[in-house]
Design an enzyme around this catalytic site. Structure first.
Site, PDB file in Angstrom:
ATOM      1  N   ALA A   1      75.563  15.689  46.223  1.00 56.02           N
ATOM      2  CA  ALA A   1      74.255  15.141  46.569  1.00 56.02           C
ATOM      3  C   ALA A   1      73.319  15.463  45.410  1.00 56.02           C
ATOM      4  O   ALA A   1      73.627  16.320  44.580  1.00 56.02           O
ATOM      5  CB  ALA A   1      73.753  15.806  47.848  1.00 56.02           C
TER       6      ALA A   1
ATOM      7  N   GLY B   1      78.954  16.489  48.187  1.00 51.85           N
ATOM      8  CA  GLY B   1      78.729  15.166  48.772  1.00 51.85           C
ATOM      9  C   GLY B   1      79.629  14.105  48.181  1.00 51.85           C
ATOM     10  O   GLY B   1      79.967  13.118  48.846  1.00 51.85           O
TER      11      GLY B   1
ATOM     12  N   GLU C   1      82.751  14.391  50.027  1.00 54.83           N
ATOM     13  CA  GLU C   1      82.501  13.874  51.385  1.00 54.83           C
ATOM     14  C   GLU C   1      82.575  12.347  51.398  1.00 54.83           C
ATOM     15  O   GLU C   1      83.123  11.747  52.320  1.00 54.83           O
ATOM     16  CB  GLU C   1      81.159  14.388  51.894  1.00 54.83           C
ATOM     17  CG  GLU C   1      81.194  15.875  52.228  1.00 54.83           C
ATOM     18  CD  GLU C   1      79.840  16.448  52.550  1.00 54.83           C
ATOM     19  OE1 GLU C   1      79.706  17.036  53.641  1.00 54.83           O
ATOM     20  OE2 GLU C   1      78.914  16.291  51.722  1.00 54.83           O
TER      21      GLU C   1
ATOM     22  N   GLU D   1      79.115  23.910  47.643  1.00 53.69           N
ATOM     23  CA  GLU D   1      77.828  24.103  48.340  1.00 53.69           C
ATOM     24  C   GLU D   1      77.482  25.582  48.544  1.00 53.69           C
ATOM     25  O   GLU D   1      76.319  25.966  48.444  1.00 53.69           O
ATOM     26  CB  GLU D   1      77.852  23.401  49.712  1.00 53.69           C
ATOM     27  CG  GLU D   1      77.664  21.887  49.657  1.00 53.69           C
ATOM     28  CD  GLU D   1      78.957  21.133  49.464  1.00 53.69           C
ATOM     29  OE1 GLU D   1      78.971  19.916  49.691  1.00 53.69           O
ATOM     30  OE2 GLU D   1      79.961  21.747  49.053  1.00 53.69           O
TER      31      GLU D   1
HETATM   32  N1  T1G Z   1      72.226  17.066  41.533  1.00 50.70           N
HETATM   33  C1  T1G Z   1      71.286  16.880  40.581  1.00 50.70           C
HETATM   34  N2  T1G Z   1      71.469  17.143  39.246  1.00 50.70           N
HETATM   35  C2  T1G Z   1      72.672  17.596  38.898  1.00 50.70           C
HETATM   36  C3  T1G Z   1      73.712  17.821  39.838  1.00 50.70           C
HETATM   37  C4  T1G Z   1      73.455  17.521  41.210  1.00 50.70           C
HETATM   38  N3  T1G Z   1      74.375  17.688  42.166  1.00 50.70           N
HETATM   39  N4  T1G Z   1      74.787  18.300  39.176  1.00 50.70           N
HETATM   40  C5  T1G Z   1      74.431  18.361  37.871  1.00 50.70           C
HETATM   41  N5  T1G Z   1      73.171  17.944  37.697  1.00 50.70           N
HETATM   42  C6  T1G Z   1      72.444  17.835  36.428  1.00 50.70           C
HETATM   43  C7  T1G Z   1      72.205  19.190  35.760  1.00 50.70           C
HETATM   44  O1  T1G Z   1      71.044  19.800  36.248  1.00 50.70           O
HETATM   45  C8  T1G Z   1      72.078  18.789  34.295  1.00 50.70           C
HETATM   46  O2  T1G Z   1      70.780  18.270  34.125  1.00 50.70           O
HETATM   47  C9  T1G Z   1      73.065  17.646  34.168  1.00 50.70           C
HETATM   48  O3  T1G Z   1      73.270  17.147  35.501  1.00 50.70           O
HETATM   49  C10 T1G Z   1      74.398  18.057  33.606  1.00 50.70           C
HETATM   50  O4  T1G Z   1      74.873  19.142  34.373  1.00 50.70           O
HETATM   51  C11 T1G Z   1      75.384  17.052  51.296  1.00 50.70           C
HETATM   52  C12 T1G Z   1      74.692  19.496  50.154  1.00 50.70           C
HETATM   53  C13 T1G Z   1      79.181  18.685  37.829  1.00 50.70           C
HETATM   54  C14 T1G Z   1      80.464  20.641  37.124  1.00 50.70           C
HETATM   55  O5  T1G Z   1      76.966  21.887  43.456  1.00 50.70           O
HETATM   56  O6  T1G Z   1      78.527  22.118  39.092  1.00 50.70           O
HETATM   57  O7  T1G Z   1      76.540  17.873  47.699  1.00 50.70           O
HETATM   58  O8  T1G Z   1      69.885  19.939  32.543  1.00 50.70           O
HETATM   59  O9  T1G Z   1      74.859  20.832  32.497  1.00 50.70           O
HETATM   60  O10 T1G Z   1      78.393  21.672  32.535  1.00 50.70           O
HETATM   61  O11 T1G Z   1      77.297  18.296  51.296  1.00 50.70           O
HETATM   62  O12 T1G Z   1      76.818  20.126  36.869  1.00 50.70           O
HETATM   63  O13 T1G Z   1      70.811  17.793  31.681  1.00 50.70           O
HETATM   64  O14 T1G Z   1      68.666  17.807  33.014  1.00 50.70           O
HETATM   65  O15 T1G Z   1      75.936  21.374  34.726  1.00 50.70           O
HETATM   66  O16 T1G Z   1      79.311  19.311  32.504  1.00 50.70           O
HETATM   67  C15 T1G Z   1      77.136  19.993  45.391  1.00 50.70           C
HETATM   68  C16 T1G Z   1      76.664  20.900  40.785  1.00 50.70           C
HETATM   69  C17 T1G Z   1      75.708  19.639  45.602  1.00 50.70           C
HETATM   70  C18 T1G Z   1      77.756  20.501  41.699  1.00 50.70           C
HETATM   71  C19 T1G Z   1      79.073  19.370  35.471  1.00 50.70           C
HETATM   72  N6  T1G Z   1      77.484  19.798  44.003  1.00 50.70           N
HETATM   73  N7  T1G Z   1      76.944  20.519  39.401  1.00 50.70           N
HETATM   74  O17 T1G Z   1      78.916  20.498  34.670  1.00 50.70           O
HETATM   75  O18 T1G Z   1      76.983  19.682  33.183  1.00 50.70           O
HETATM   76  S1  T1G Z   1      75.218  19.985  47.248  1.00 50.70           S
HETATM   77  C20 T1G Z   1      77.361  20.803  43.127  1.00 50.70           C
HETATM   78  C21 T1G Z   1      77.856  21.199  38.671  1.00 50.70           C
HETATM   79  C22 T1G Z   1      75.960  18.756  48.186  1.00 50.70           C
HETATM   80  C23 T1G Z   1      76.375  17.767  50.431  1.00 50.70           C
HETATM   81  C24 T1G Z   1      75.853  18.911  49.656  1.00 50.70           C
HETATM   82  C25 T1G Z   1      77.991  20.776  37.235  1.00 50.70           C
HETATM   83  C26 T1G Z   1      79.190  19.840  36.961  1.00 50.70           C
HETATM   84  P1  T1G Z   1      70.000  18.465  32.771  1.00 50.70           P
HETATM   85  P2  T1G Z   1      75.630  20.381  33.671  1.00 50.70           P
HETATM   86  P3  T1G Z   1      78.455  20.314  33.119  1.00 50.70           P
END
Ligand code: T1G
Length: 656
Positions: free
Chosen positions: A62, A101, A104, A124
Site C-alpha cells: 500500500a 498490499g 494481497e 507490515e
Molecule cells: N509506499 C510509499 N512509498 C514507498 C513504498 C510504499 N509502500 N515503498 C517504497 N517507497 C518509496 C521510498 O520511500 C523511496 O522514496 C522509494 O520508494 C524507493 O524505495 C494494506 C498495510 C520495496 C524493498 O513495507 O521495503 O501494504 O526516498 O529506497 O531500496 O496490508 O522500498 O525515493 O522518495 O526503499 O530498492 C508494505 C516498503 C506496506 C515495503 C525497495 N510494504 N518498501 O527497496 O528502494 S504496508 C512495505 C520497501 C501495506 C497492506 C499494508 C522497499 C523496497 P524516495 P527504497 P529499495
C-alpha cells in the site's frame, strides 16, 4: 495520468500497473484496478486477465504516505475483493518484490506466476502493522496456517522457489515473465474461475496449544513490538471465523494498529532512513567510478568491510603489513563469505564468483588502479597518517581515499595528502558486512563528487548512509559516549551493570550497554579515554571503573572477562563479584552513598542524555536533522525501532 493500463489481445486482458518507483498501491492504482475489473468483466473478448507491473518490481505494498491522510476510496480490501469475485480469472505475474498490499492483490488473483528471482512477503510488522486487505485470511486458506502465521509475524520476504513449495505461487516463469504469464493465461482460457480464497475453508486448523506455541515464540522475538503477536492472533482468528467475519476482524485490528504509537514511530523511521541517505548537497552530483576497491588492514573491521564490498559484486585488494597478517585477514574475509553462503544470501556460483574477486598484498602499490581505498587500521593517528602518506603516493589522483576511523579528526587525516578534497570518512559498524549503518564523515575539504561517491558506495552495499560532520565520535560514538558516561555515573551512585542492561533490554534494546561493550572489546574505548585524558580538565567529572577493569586485562568476551565473566558454561556472561567490588570501592573512594536506582530512572536518564547530546550535535551542525540522529541510534546501537529514536520520542519522563 492513470497508472493502470489495459490491453486485450487474443482473449487475454493484460493489466499493467506503472507507478514508479515501487508500484505502491496508491489511490490512483486502486481506482485503476477496480475500473479494469469492470471493463474486463464487461468485455466478452476478454476470457482471462494477466496483472503485471512495469519497472523493477511488482506492487511493493500500500502507499505508506497515505496512512496519515484521510482514506480515499476505493480502499484496498475492496479492490482485492473485486478482483477475487471477478467473473474473469486473473493471473498475477510477479517480479521483483510482491510485498504487503501487493501480495494481497496477488492473493485476490486466482493464480500466481513468478520470476524465479522474485521475493514475496508481508513486511507490515516492520511498520508496526499487520496486513489490512485480507492477507491474514487468504494466505491461511492457501498455505498451512502455521506457515502463514510465521511468515506474517516475521515480516521477512521469501524466495519465489520457497513460495512454490508452500503453495503460494502456482508456477515459476523462465527468463521472460510476460511470455510465461501469457502462456499460462492461454492455458486458462475457458477454464472455470476458481472459487474466491476468502470463501474457502482454511487448509488446516491448529489446536490451542499449537497456536500458543507460535504466539510464545513470536512474543520472545518481538522484544516489545506488538504487531508480530497481533499478526499471529489475526491468522488464528482467520482460521476460526468464516471469511467475511475474518476479513472484518483483520481490518479492525489493522486500523487500530495504524493509529498506534509504535506504527507511527516505525513509519517515521522508514521514511527517515530514506531521507537521510539523500542529502541535498549531493543531489544531481555524479559519483566517481566504483570498480576496484582497496582495503588497508585485515583486522576485524578490514575483513568485514572487504566482505561487504565483495558481496556487492566488486573486487577487493586487501593490504596488510606482513604475509602472516594478510593471510589472517583474507581467511577472515573468506569465512564471512562462507557464512553468507550458509545463510543462503548467495548461491554456490555466486560464492565462487565473489571469492575470485578477493586478492591481497603487502605492497601498497597493488592499489594503483583502485577507484576507492578504505583504510581500516589500528585506531591511532600516527599509524593512519603513515598509511595515508603511502596512499597519496601510490593511488591514482581520481581515487577516493576513505578512513574507517571511529573517533579521529578526518580533516587532519585529509590534510596529510596532497589533494585533501578526495578524502572522506566511511565509518562502518562491527560486524561491517552485517550492520546496516554507515556514517559518511565529511571534512570541510571534501569535494561534492567525493561525498557523492561515498553515498553511492552505501547504496551498492545496501547500507543506510548518514552524513556526519567532523567531531570526536561523529554522531554515533559521541552519543554513545555521552550515555556511557551517564551509565557509569549511575554505577557509582548505586546501580550495577546487570541493572542497567536489564533496564535497556526491557526498554527494547537487543542488548544492554555493558554486554555490548564486552562484545566489542573494552580496549578501543580505553585507548580513546587515555587520549582524551590529555585534554580533560582536572575537575571534569570522571568515572574510573572501566579503566580499572582494563588495567586488570578485562577487555571483554575476547579476554574471558569484562563487565561480566564468560566461563565456557555461561556464554551470555555471568555477574562477577570482582566487578561489583570495584564499583563499590569507587563509590566509597568518592564518598558516594550508594542508593537503589529504578529501571525507569535508568532509562529516563539514558534517553535524556541521548536527547541532550543530540541537541548539541544539531546545534553544531554535525548532524543535519533529528532524523539522522534517530536513524543512527536505531541502526547503530539497536535503539528500539518501535520507539522511533531518542529525538522522536519526546519527553523521556513521560514515556519510560
Ligand atoms: N509506499 C510509499 N512509498 C514507498 C513504498 C510504499 N509502500 N515503498 C517504497 N517507497 C518509496 C521510498 O520511500 C523511496 O522514496 C522509494 O520508494 C524507493 O524505495 C494494506 C498495510 C520495496 C524493498 O513495507 O521495503 O501494504 O526516498 O529506497 O531500496 O496490508 O522500498 O525515493 O522518495 O526503499 O530498492 C508494505 C516498503 C506496506 C515495503 C525497495 N510494504 N518498501 O527497496 O528502494 S504496508 C512495505 C520497501 C501495506 C497492506 C499494508 C522497499 C523496497 P524516495 P527504497 P529499495
Amino acid at each position: 495520468m492513470n497508472p493502470v493500463s489495459l490491453a486485450i489481445e487474443r482473449g487475454i486482458a493484460v493489466v499493467t500497473i506503472d507507478n514508479p518507483p515501487v508500484n505502491a498501491a496508491s489511490q490512483a492504482v486502486r481506482a485503476g484496478l477496480v475500473d479494469a475489473v469492470r471493463r474486463i468483466d464487461g468485455d466478452d473478448a476478454a476470457r482471462v486477465a494477466v496483472l503485471i507491473c512495469a519497472g523493477r518490481t511488482f506492487v511493493a505494498g500500500a502507499d505508506i504516505r497515505e496512512f496519515d491522510q484521510p482514506p480515499v476510496g476505493p480502499l484496498l480490501p475492496e479492490v482485492v475483493a473485486r478482483i477475487e469475485t471477478a467473473t474473469t480469472p486473473w493471473i498475477a505475474a510477479i517480479h521483483g518484490t510482491a510485498l504487503g498490499g501487493g501480495l494481497e492483490i496477488a492473493l485476490g488473483c486466482h493464480y500466481r506466476i513468478a520470476d524465479p528471482k522474485a521475493r514475496l512477503g508481508f513486511p507490515e510488522v516492520n511498520l508496526g502493522l499487520i496486513p489490512g486487505a485480507g492477507g491474514t485470511v487468504r494466505l491461511a486458506r492457501l498455505i498451512q496456517p502455521g506457515d502463514a502465521a510465521r511468515m506474517i509475524a516475521s515480516g521477512k520476504p521469501i524466495a519465489a522457489t520457497r513460495a512454490v513449495e508452500l503453495g503460494l505461487v502456482d508456477r515459476l516463469a523462465g527468463d521472460d515473465l510476460r511470455d510465461a504469464a501469457l502462456g499460462f493465461a492461454a492455458e486458462m482460457q475457458g477454464a472455470n474461475r476458481p472459487s474466491p480464497l476468502s470463501g474457502r475453508a482454511p487448509l488446516a486448523c491448529l489446536d490451542a496449544s499449537q497456536w500458543q506455541a507460535i504466539r510464545t515464540a513470536t512474543e520472545e522475538r518481538a522484544r516489545g513490538r506488538i504487531a508480530p503477536v497481533e499478526a499471529v492472533d489475526a491468522v488464528r482468528e482467520a482460521t476460526e471465523l468464516a471469511g467475511d467475519a475474518a476479513l472484518a476482524g483483520e481490518r479492525e485490528r489493522f486500523v487500530r494498529l495504524r493509529q498506534s504509537p509504535q506504527s507511527k514511530a516505525m513509519r517515521y523511521v522508514f521514511f527517515a532512513e530514506r531521507m537521510v541517505s539523500k542529502p541535498p548537497e549531493i543531489a544531481g552530483i555524479a559519483a566517481r567510478p566504483l570498480g576496484h576497491i582497496g582495503v588497508v588492514g585485515g583486522g576485524t573491521m578490514g575483513a568485514g568491510i572487504s566482505a561487504a564490498v565483495l558481496l556487492s559484486g566488486r573486487p577487493v585488494t586487501m593490504i596488510e603489513r606482513d604475509r602472516g597478517l594478510l593471510a589472517k585477514g583474507l581467511a577472515a574475509t573468506r569465512a564471512h563469505l562462507g557464512a553468507s553462503l550458509q545463510r543462503g544470501l548467495i548461491d554456490t556460483a555466486g560464492h565462487e564468483r565473489i571469492l575470485a574477486g578477493l586478492s591481497g598484498s603487502t605492497d601498497h602499490r597493488a592499489l594503483a588502479d583502485c577507484d576507492l581505498v578504505i583504510e581500516a587500521v589500528f585506531e591511532d593517528l600516527d599509524v593512519k597518517l603513515a598509511v595515508f602518506g603511502e596512499l597519496d603516493r601510490v593511488t591514482k589522483s581520481q581515487a577516493v581515499l576513505a578512513t574507517n576511523t571511529s573517533y579521529l579528526d578526518v580533516g587532519r587525516i585529509a590534510r596529510a595528502v596532497r589533494d585533501p578534497s578526495r578524502v572522506i570518512g566511511l565509518h562502518f559498524f562491527s560486524p561491517a558486512h552485517i550492520m546496516k549503518l554507515l556514517e559518511i564523515v565529511r571534512p570541510e575539504t571534501a569535494a561534492p563528487d567525493v561525498l557523492a561517491t561515498g553515498f553511492a558506495l552505501a547504496r551498492h552495499l545496501r547500507k543506510i548512509a548518514v552524513p556526519a560532520g567532523v567531531c570526536d565520535g561523529f554522531i554515533a560514538n559521541r552519543i554513545m559516549n555521552a550515555y556511557r558516561r551517564t551509565c557509569d555515573t549511575m554505577l557509582e551512585e548505586g546501580a550495577l551493570p546487570r541493572d542497567i542492561d536489564d533496564a535497556m533490554t526491557r526498554f527494547g534494546f537487543a542488548m544492554g550497554l555493558y554486554a555490548v561493550q564486552d562484545l566489542a572489546g573494552l580496549d578501543i574505548a580505553w585507548a580513546m579515554r587515555k587520549r582524551q585524558a590529555e585534554s580533560r580538565g582536572p575537575d571534569a567529572p570522571y568515572v574510573a571503573i572501566a579503566d580499572r577493569l582494563c588495567e586488570l586485562g578485562r577487555f571483554g568476551r575476547k579476554a574471558g572477562a569484562g563487565w561480566y565473566l564468560y566461563p565456557p558454561d555461561s556464554p551470555k556472561g555471568a555477574v562477577d563479584p570482582v566487578v561489583e567490588q570495584i564499583i563499590r570501592e569507587e563509590s566509597a573512594r568518592k564518598g558516594i552513598e550508594r542508593r537503589p536506582i529504578t529501571g525507569d530512572e535508568i532509562m529516563q536518564r539514558i534517553v535524556q542524555t541521548m536527547q541532550d547530546e543530540g541537541r548539541r550535535i544539531l546545534a553544531e551542525g554535525i548532524a543535519a536533522s533529528a532524523e539522522a540522529i534517530d536513524v543512527v541510534m536505531v541502526n547503530g546501537f539497536g535503539f528500539p525501532r518501535w520507539r522511533g529514536g531518542p529525538m522522536f520520542m519526546g519527553d523521556p519522563i513521560a514515556l519510560c
